[in-house]
Design an enzyme around this catalytic site. Sequence first.
Site, PDB file in Angstrom:
ATOM      1  N   LYS A  18    -109.899 -98.150  40.412  1.00 55.33           N
ATOM      2  CA  LYS A  18    -109.880 -98.900  39.156  1.00 55.33           C
ATOM      3  C   LYS A  18    -108.742 -98.436  38.260  1.00 55.33           C
ATOM      4  O   LYS A  18    -108.120 -99.241  37.583  1.00 55.33           O
ATOM      5  CB  LYS A  18    -111.228 -98.751  38.442  1.00 55.33           C
ATOM      6  CG  LYS A  18    -112.249 -99.760  38.941  1.00 55.33           C
ATOM      7  CD  LYS A  18    -113.504 -99.717  38.114  1.00 55.33           C
ATOM      8  CE  LYS A  18    -114.433 -98.650  38.622  1.00 55.33           C
ATOM      9  NZ  LYS A  18    -115.765 -98.712  38.031  1.00 55.33           N
ATOM     10  N   ARG A  44    -115.744 -94.189  51.730  1.00 52.00           N
ATOM     11  CA  ARG A  44    -115.346 -95.341  50.939  1.00 52.00           C
ATOM     12  C   ARG A  44    -114.400 -96.215  51.736  1.00 52.00           C
ATOM     13  O   ARG A  44    -113.775 -95.767  52.696  1.00 52.00           O
ATOM     14  CB  ARG A  44    -114.697 -94.887  49.637  1.00 52.00           C
ATOM     15  CG  ARG A  44    -113.407 -94.097  49.827  1.00 52.00           C
ATOM     16  CD  ARG A  44    -112.949 -93.402  48.561  1.00 52.00           C
ATOM     17  NE  ARG A  44    -112.544 -94.321  47.518  1.00 52.00           N
ATOM     18  CZ  ARG A  44    -113.183 -94.477  46.351  1.00 52.00           C
ATOM     19  NH1 ARG A  44    -114.244 -93.764  46.083  1.00 52.00           N
ATOM     20  NH2 ARG A  44    -112.757 -95.315  45.460  1.00 52.00           N
ATOM     21  N   GLU A 101    -119.679 -98.260  37.087  1.00 51.87           N
ATOM     22  CA  GLU A 101    -119.339 -97.914  35.723  1.00 51.87           C
ATOM     23  C   GLU A 101    -118.568 -99.110  35.148  1.00 51.87           C
ATOM     24  O   GLU A 101    -117.618 -99.576  35.770  1.00 51.87           O
ATOM     25  CB  GLU A 101    -118.458 -96.654  35.701  1.00 51.87           C
ATOM     26  CG  GLU A 101    -118.248 -96.171  34.292  1.00 51.87           C
ATOM     27  CD  GLU A 101    -117.280 -94.992  34.184  1.00 51.87           C
ATOM     28  OE1 GLU A 101    -116.934 -94.380  35.200  1.00 51.87           O
ATOM     29  OE2 GLU A 101    -116.883 -94.722  33.036  1.00 51.87           O
TER      30      GLU A 101
HETATM   31  P1  ATP Z   1    -112.840 -96.397  41.560  1.00 50.28           P
HETATM   32  O1  ATP Z   1    -112.472 -95.316  42.515  1.00 50.28           O
HETATM   33  O2  ATP Z   1    -112.284 -97.724  41.922  1.00 50.28           O
HETATM   34  O3  ATP Z   1    -112.607 -96.035  40.133  1.00 50.28           O
HETATM   35  P2  ATP Z   1    -115.546 -95.742  41.153  1.00 50.28           P
HETATM   36  O4  ATP Z   1    -116.252 -95.001  42.196  1.00 50.28           O
HETATM   37  O5  ATP Z   1    -115.125 -94.947  39.995  1.00 50.28           O
HETATM   38  O6  ATP Z   1    -114.373 -96.580  41.776  1.00 50.28           O
HETATM   39  P3  ATP Z   1    -117.892 -97.018  40.241  1.00 50.28           P
HETATM   40  O7  ATP Z   1    -118.025 -98.083  39.240  1.00 50.28           O
HETATM   41  O8  ATP Z   1    -118.415 -95.677  39.930  1.00 50.28           O
HETATM   42  O9  ATP Z   1    -116.359 -96.944  40.605  1.00 50.28           O
HETATM   43  O10 ATP Z   1    -118.467 -97.509  41.618  1.00 50.28           O
HETATM   44  C1  ATP Z   1    -119.701 -98.128  41.777  1.00 50.28           C
HETATM   45  C2  ATP Z   1    -120.175 -97.889  43.172  1.00 50.28           C
HETATM   46  O11 ATP Z   1    -119.246 -98.416  44.108  1.00 50.28           O
HETATM   47  C3  ATP Z   1    -120.307 -96.415  43.444  1.00 50.28           C
HETATM   48  O12 ATP Z   1    -121.530 -96.192  44.100  1.00 50.28           O
HETATM   49  C4  ATP Z   1    -119.137 -96.106  44.324  1.00 50.28           C
HETATM   50  O13 ATP Z   1    -119.441 -95.075  45.218  1.00 50.28           O
HETATM   51  C5  ATP Z   1    -118.904 -97.427  45.055  1.00 50.28           C
HETATM   52  N1  ATP Z   1    -117.502 -97.554  45.423  1.00 50.28           N
HETATM   53  C6  ATP Z   1    -116.420 -97.470  44.633  1.00 50.28           C
HETATM   54  N2  ATP Z   1    -115.291 -97.595  45.336  1.00 50.28           N
HETATM   55  C7  ATP Z   1    -115.651 -97.777  46.626  1.00 50.28           C
HETATM   56  C8  ATP Z   1    -114.937 -97.974  47.854  1.00 50.28           C
HETATM   57  N3  ATP Z   1    -113.602 -98.007  47.899  1.00 50.28           N
HETATM   58  N4  ATP Z   1    -115.655 -98.125  48.985  1.00 50.28           N
HETATM   59  C9  ATP Z   1    -116.994 -98.110  48.949  1.00 50.28           C
HETATM   60  N5  ATP Z   1    -117.724 -97.923  47.845  1.00 50.28           N
HETATM   61  C10 ATP Z   1    -117.070 -97.758  46.684  1.00 50.28           C
END
Ligand code: ATP
Length: 565
Positions: free
Chosen positions: A272, A262, A37
């Site tokens: 984020k 994760r 995102e």
């Molecule tokens: P955050 O928790 O940092 O806000 P998010 O999941 O909201 O992260 P996205 O932009 O939706 O951020 O993430 C893009 C991809 O990266 C998604 O498929 C998500 O599952 C993966 N992702 C995000 N954080 C992690 C992490 N700590 N470890 C592994 N994969 C991750």
Amino acid sequence: MTTTDSTPLPNFIRNIIAEDLKANKNDGRVHTRFPPEPNGYLHIGHAKSVCLNFGLAAENGGLCNLRFDDTNPSKEDIEYVESIKSDVRWLGFDWGDRLFYASDYFEQLYQYAVQLIKLGKAYVCDLSAEEIREYRGTLTEPGKDSPYRTRSVEENLDLFERMRAGEFEDGSRVLRAKIDMASGNLNMRDPVIYRILRATHHRTGDKWCIYPMYDFAHGLSDSIEGITHSICTLEFEDHRPLYDWFLDELKVYHPQQIEFARLNLSYTVLSKRKLIELVEGGYVTGWDDPRMPTISGLRRRGFTPESIRNFCERIGVAKRDSIVDMALLEHCIREDLNERAPRVMGVLRPLRVVIDNYPEDQVEELDAPYHPENPGMGSRKVPFSRVLYIEREDFCEDPPKKFFRLAPGREVRLRYAYYITCVRVVKDEQTGEVLELHCTYDPETRGGWSSDGRKVKGTLHWVSAAHSLEAEVRLYDRLFVKANPSGEKDGPDFKTYLNPKSLETLTSCRVEPSLAGAAPGSRYQFERLGYFCVDSVDSSDSKLVFNRTVSLRDSWAKIAKKEKK
Ligand code: ATP
Ligand code: MG
């Protein structure tokens, strides 16, 4: 253990894909996607997902899309889109011509919603957000049906069309899936799938005033793109039944969702929302602050894409959450830079040394190899003259037992140069501070070796005072003092645990002249001090600025050794 890009270790996702290929599922296609995102910069957790998705595709002759899940215009921005693209590229991955946006599918998603209404599987609901929450029930109590749940298909079609046309206020109505208000899974209790929101979208502008919810858009975007293996983190396990429900009701292509744990990393935060707080609150200098766990921060700090890919391979993928030790990430960059970084000399806290018996106007250009084990990296000349700088902490007037460096009357080796002996210490009469040392050198020890076989215990790095360049050096420590700064439920705010000493700036360092004009981003080992990278933002021809990537002390190797025993 050495793992390289070319030797993938088995993991449960690789196994699933191998089984699917064996069964010729999806006609043998492997098609993944990385779906960020655009509401922040990528961090090392995202790198795990990038490596996994692009890596699995590459290993299996498949494809991986880059898709922006841009369904929330109020938090998203083009700056984030651009940074994400450049970070993925920098990590070494290529989406070819498959750059997509969920917003590209807004019309199609709208049509899917209309179809659900026609099937009697979605309805326009006039409850407020608060009422919807109240009606939802709890984990132990079933929810209550919305009074609008029984609206006719015709009325729903009419209202939904008018929602799109902008006839209603923000938040006054939503479209909900009609599933089961008594479901044990709260995600299935008639979730909202469209909301009214007047916000300018970074791609579609003001074309839309209704936006699909992430849960509706995500699985259907995967379906539209023909994704075979839709890999996501564990929090989405409970959402899978909902994604499946949309796909099944709409009878469209059904990707397989696979959840993995994760990445959590000690002494930092990988969310984020929290990273934005650090940036906006001025706790760091920006998303690319070298203390940040962001890809741009790690890059500016001096990390290589190879070291990050290697780290992601080593941590593996699992079904259970855990916290990876920051020391492992540091170990990975140390290992990489050990092989590729040229060795040079720099003095962080200079102490003046005068070689009394060295001719005043003489300068020797001494040969110094760039890498002890790799002659292919060549060598450079290091000037030696009568006045030098050594590291302040390499001298001790009253040395403790195990101090093998310079002390009054003691002889040490200057790397690639000569043996020197300290003959006199000049001190500030008032403060007692050591101002300069006087030494003698042995001309018979040129290159740093004595012909009579005489041994010295210490070898010091040094620079010639007149020839060296001034530099600023930034030493970084962990951003948080606590391994898991947001680990306590109802504990204090994570920012309470910020490390007040995470940055130390040294402004009067001296580095050898070969570093004149060093390219921003280039990486070196400063002998005995660690790996350093020329800062890509603040360094210039007139002012050299180095970031310390890591020190030389490998705490991970120690931990690993202990565990083996
Ligand atoms: P955050 O928790 O940092 O806000 P998010 O999941 O909201 O992260 P996205 O932009 O939706 O951020 O993430 C893009 C991809 O990266 C998604 O498929 C998500 O599952 C993966 N992702 C995000 N954080 C992690 C992490 N700590 N470890 C592994 N994969 C991750
Ligand atoms: Mg997300």
